[in-house]
Design an enzyme around this catalytic site. Structure first.
Site, PDB file in Angstrom:
ATOM      1  N   LYS A   1      30.398 -37.893  25.712  1.00  9.23           N
ATOM      2  CA  LYS A   1      30.301 -39.329  26.004  1.00  9.23           C
ATOM      3  C   LYS A   1      31.685 -39.979  25.962  1.00  9.23           C
ATOM      4  O   LYS A   1      31.977 -40.875  26.760  1.00  9.23           O
ATOM      5  CB  LYS A   1      29.364 -40.018  25.006  1.00  9.23           C
ATOM      6  CG  LYS A   1      27.883 -39.665  25.181  1.00  9.23           C
ATOM      7  CD  LYS A   1      27.285 -40.203  26.469  1.00  9.23           C
ATOM      8  CE  LYS A   1      25.764 -40.221  26.436  1.00  9.23           C
ATOM      9  NZ  LYS A   1      25.175 -40.635  27.723  1.00  9.23           N
TER      10      LYS A   1
ATOM     11  N   ASP B   1      17.894 -33.214  39.160  1.00  9.69           N
ATOM     12  CA  ASP B   1      18.649 -32.943  37.945  1.00  9.69           C
ATOM     13  C   ASP B   1      20.054 -33.446  38.248  1.00  9.69           C
ATOM     14  O   ASP B   1      20.728 -32.932  39.149  1.00  9.69           O
ATOM     15  CB  ASP B   1      18.657 -31.433  37.645  1.00  9.69           C
ATOM     16  CG  ASP B   1      19.445 -31.122  36.383  1.00  9.69           C
ATOM     17  OD1 ASP B   1      20.362 -31.901  36.031  1.00  9.69           O
ATOM     18  OD2 ASP B   1      19.151 -30.098  35.744  1.00  9.69           O
TER      19      ASP B   1
ATOM     20  N   TYR C   1      27.866 -34.025  21.843  1.00  9.06           N
ATOM     21  CA  TYR C   1      27.408 -35.241  22.542  1.00  9.06           C
ATOM     22  C   TYR C   1      28.501 -36.306  22.496  1.00  9.06           C
ATOM     23  O   TYR C   1      28.853 -36.898  23.507  1.00  9.06           O
ATOM     24  CB  TYR C   1      26.136 -35.717  21.854  1.00  9.06           C
ATOM     25  CG  TYR C   1      25.530 -37.007  22.351  1.00  9.06           C
ATOM     26  CD1 TYR C   1      24.783 -37.041  23.529  1.00  9.06           C
ATOM     27  CD2 TYR C   1      25.660 -38.188  21.620  1.00  9.06           C
ATOM     28  CE1 TYR C   1      24.185 -38.223  23.959  1.00  9.06           C
ATOM     29  CE2 TYR C   1      25.068 -39.373  22.043  1.00  9.06           C
ATOM     30  CZ  TYR C   1      24.330 -39.386  23.216  1.00  9.06           C
ATOM     31  OH  TYR C   1      23.733 -40.562  23.638  1.00  9.06           O
TER      32      TYR C   1
HETATM   33  N1  LIG Z   1      18.233 -44.170  22.727  1.00  2.97           N
HETATM   34  C1  LIG Z   1      19.373 -44.255  22.087  1.00  2.97           C
HETATM   35  O1  LIG Z   1      19.410 -44.518  20.879  1.00  2.97           O
HETATM   36  C2  LIG Z   1      20.661 -44.047  22.834  1.00  2.97           C
HETATM   37  C3  LIG Z   1      21.838 -44.329  22.158  1.00  2.97           C
HETATM   38  C4  LIG Z   1      23.034 -44.154  22.804  1.00  2.97           C
HETATM   39  C5  LIG Z   1      23.045 -43.736  24.119  1.00  2.97           C
HETATM   40  N2  LIG Z   1      21.902 -43.459  24.758  1.00  2.97           N
HETATM   41  C6  LIG Z   1      21.996 -42.986  26.141  1.00  2.97           C
HETATM   42  O2  LIG Z   1      21.129 -43.714  26.952  1.00  2.97           O
HETATM   43  C7  LIG Z   1      20.687 -42.919  28.045  1.00  2.97           C
HETATM   44  C8  LIG Z   1      19.183 -42.959  28.109  1.00  2.97           C
HETATM   45  O3  LIG Z   1      18.687 -42.465  26.884  1.00  2.97           O
HETATM   46  P1  LIG Z   1      17.200 -42.712  26.373  1.00  2.97           P
HETATM   47  O4  LIG Z   1      17.276 -42.827  24.918  1.00  2.97           O
HETATM   48  O5  LIG Z   1      16.539 -43.763  27.161  1.00  2.97           O
HETATM   49  O6  LIG Z   1      16.588 -41.269  26.700  1.00  2.97           O
HETATM   50  P2  LIG Z   1      15.129 -40.803  27.016  1.00  2.97           P
HETATM   51  O7  LIG Z   1      15.077 -39.372  26.620  1.00  2.97           O
HETATM   52  O8  LIG Z   1      14.125 -41.747  26.481  1.00  2.97           O
HETATM   53  O9  LIG Z   1      15.142 -40.906  28.603  1.00  2.97           O
HETATM   54  C9  LIG Z   1      16.142 -40.260  29.343  1.00  2.97           C
HETATM   55  C10 LIG Z   1      15.597 -39.892  30.674  1.00  2.97           C
HETATM   56  O10 LIG Z   1      16.620 -39.207  31.418  1.00  2.97           O
HETATM   57  C11 LIG Z   1      16.098 -38.012  31.920  1.00  2.97           C
HETATM   58  N3  LIG Z   1      17.145 -37.028  32.084  1.00  2.97           N
HETATM   59  C12 LIG Z   1      17.864 -36.414  31.112  1.00  2.97           C
HETATM   60  N4  LIG Z   1      18.721 -35.544  31.658  1.00  2.97           N
HETATM   61  C13 LIG Z   1      18.526 -35.607  32.993  1.00  2.97           C
HETATM   62  C14 LIG Z   1      19.105 -34.954  34.095  1.00  2.97           C
HETATM   63  N5  LIG Z   1      20.050 -34.021  33.942  1.00  2.97           N
HETATM   64  N6  LIG Z   1      18.682 -35.270  35.333  1.00  2.97           N
HETATM   65  C15 LIG Z   1      17.739 -36.195  35.514  1.00  2.97           C
HETATM   66  N7  LIG Z   1      17.149 -36.866  34.518  1.00  2.97           N
HETATM   67  C16 LIG Z   1      17.535 -36.558  33.282  1.00  2.97           C
HETATM   68  C17 LIG Z   1      15.073 -37.591  30.896  1.00  2.97           C
HETATM   69  O11 LIG Z   1      14.182 -36.660  31.424  1.00  2.97           O
HETATM   70  C18 LIG Z   1      14.440 -38.925  30.553  1.00  2.97           C
HETATM   71  O12 LIG Z   1      13.469 -39.270  31.498  1.00  2.97           O
HETATM   72  C19 LIG Z   1      21.270 -41.518  27.806  1.00  2.97           C
HETATM   73  O13 LIG Z   1      22.434 -41.360  28.558  1.00  2.97           O
HETATM   74  C20 LIG Z   1      21.583 -41.540  26.317  1.00  2.97           C
HETATM   75  O14 LIG Z   1      22.604 -40.644  25.980  1.00  2.97           O
HETATM   76  C21 LIG Z   1      20.688 -43.592  24.149  1.00  2.97           C
END
Ligand SMILES: NC(=O)c1ccc[n+]([C@@H]2O[C@H](COP(=O)([O-])OP(=O)(O)OC[C@H]3O[C@@H](n4cnc5c(N)ncnc54)[C@H](O)[C@@H]3O)[C@@H](O)[C@H]2O)c1
Length: 260
Positions: A167, A72, A163
């Site tokens: 960020k 984590d 959020y």
């Molecule tokens: N998908 C989008 O539209 C989007 C947009 C802007 C930013 N983001 C950012 O991109 C990053 C990845 O997002 P995503 O959409 O691929 O998410 P996702 O939920 O598909 O995957 C995220 C992964 O990170 C893991 N995770 C979350 N918190 C954790 C922690 N504390 N310790 C270890 N693992 C952890 C989750 O279990 C998951 O496997 C994030 O930081 C998110 O904020 C995503």
């Protein structure tokens, strides 16, 4: 065929010999990044909270290009283990991708103090802890950090304010670290994804995948959502030596949303 099953030699080996940690790398953007890093010749340590999800990157592990460490990212103690497992397996560290992050979307009156703390722990404190743990090792290799923030950190909307705040703070942290890192041979950059159709979004959309995609796409200048691999491409570029003169930037990858 998933990206992980491809023979990892079909692309220029932009990251040949590089050793990287990718947090939250078993799903979504993190998984796409782990797969693309390997295709570009890197060895990766993928972290995640859920042991079960490690099977998503099993092909990379079987090919000897990756290992999984349960973590984590907001747990300070977990970082010592992640770093020591990396050094043990690969002998050094060149790249840290702080990808793991969480999103809570609730109106302000419904947002609990615990929600706010979770947003700060998952999106800000984790990144601080990761950068601090990796720092001494990156100075040795002239390495770099890519932090995954969000368009919502730069351009706020009337949803997800905890959020967005976390960020935005992460982005300030990243730019400060870039300035400090310049004297220590470390580059630090941020990517700001717009709407990327990741596992997170798929969960959010539930049974309304197509409907949600269509309605979200309508507000994006390029009229579509992004794919995780499109963020991974930017991370590969920023993490690679071709970006050696780039530090402290925020790269939006959002189909034009920031401009509009
Ligand atoms: N998908 C989008 O539209 C989007 C947009 C802007 C930013 N983001 C950012 O991109 C990053 C990845 O997002 P995503 O959409 O691929 O998410 P996702 O939920 O598909 O995957 C995220 C992964 O990170 C893991 N995770 C979350 N918190 C954790 C922690 N504390 N310790 C270890 N693992 C952890 C989750 O279990 C998951 O496997 C994030 O930081 C998110 O904020 C995503």
């Amino acid at each position: 065929m998933s990206m992980a099953e491809r023979v990892p030699n079909s692309l220029p080996q932009t990251l040949a010999g590089k050793r990287a940690i990718i947090t939250g790398g078993t799903a979504g953007i993190g998984r796409a990044t782990a797969e693309l890093f390997v295709e570009h010749g890197a060895k990766v340590v993928v972290t995640g909270r859920d042991l079960e999800r490690a099977k998503n990157i099993q092909p990379l592990i079987d090919q000897g290009h990756a290992l999984f460490v349960q973590q984590d990212t907001s747990d300070e103690k977990s970082w010592a283990d992640v770093i020591s497992r990396t050094l043990e397996a690969y002998g050094g560290l060149d790249i840290l991708v702080n990808n793991a992050g969480r999103l809570i979307v609730k109106p302000l009156p419904l947002l609990s103090h615990d929600d706010m703390k979770l947003m700060l722990a998952a999106n800000l404190e984790s990144v601080f802890l990761g950068m601090r743990a990796a720092w001494p090792h990156l100075t040795k290799t002239g390495g770099n950090i890519v932090n995954v923030s969000a368009l919502m950190g730069a351009k706020t909307a009337a949803i997800g304010l905890a959020y967005s705040a976390a960020k935005a703070a992460q982005q300030a942290l990243t730019k400060s670290a870039a300035l400090e890192g310049a004297a220590h041979n470390i580059r630090v950059n941020t990517v700001l994804p717009g709407v990327i159709w990741s596992d997170g979004w798929k969960r959010l959309a539930g049974e309304k995948q197509d409907e949600t995609k269509t309605s979200v796409s309508a507000n994006i200048p390029l009229k579509r959502v992004g794919e995780p691999r499109e963020i991974a491409q930017a991370i590969v570029y920023l993490a690679g030596d071709e970006a050696r003169y780039i530090t402290g930037i925020e790269m939006t990858i959002d189909g034009g949303s920031f401009a509009g």
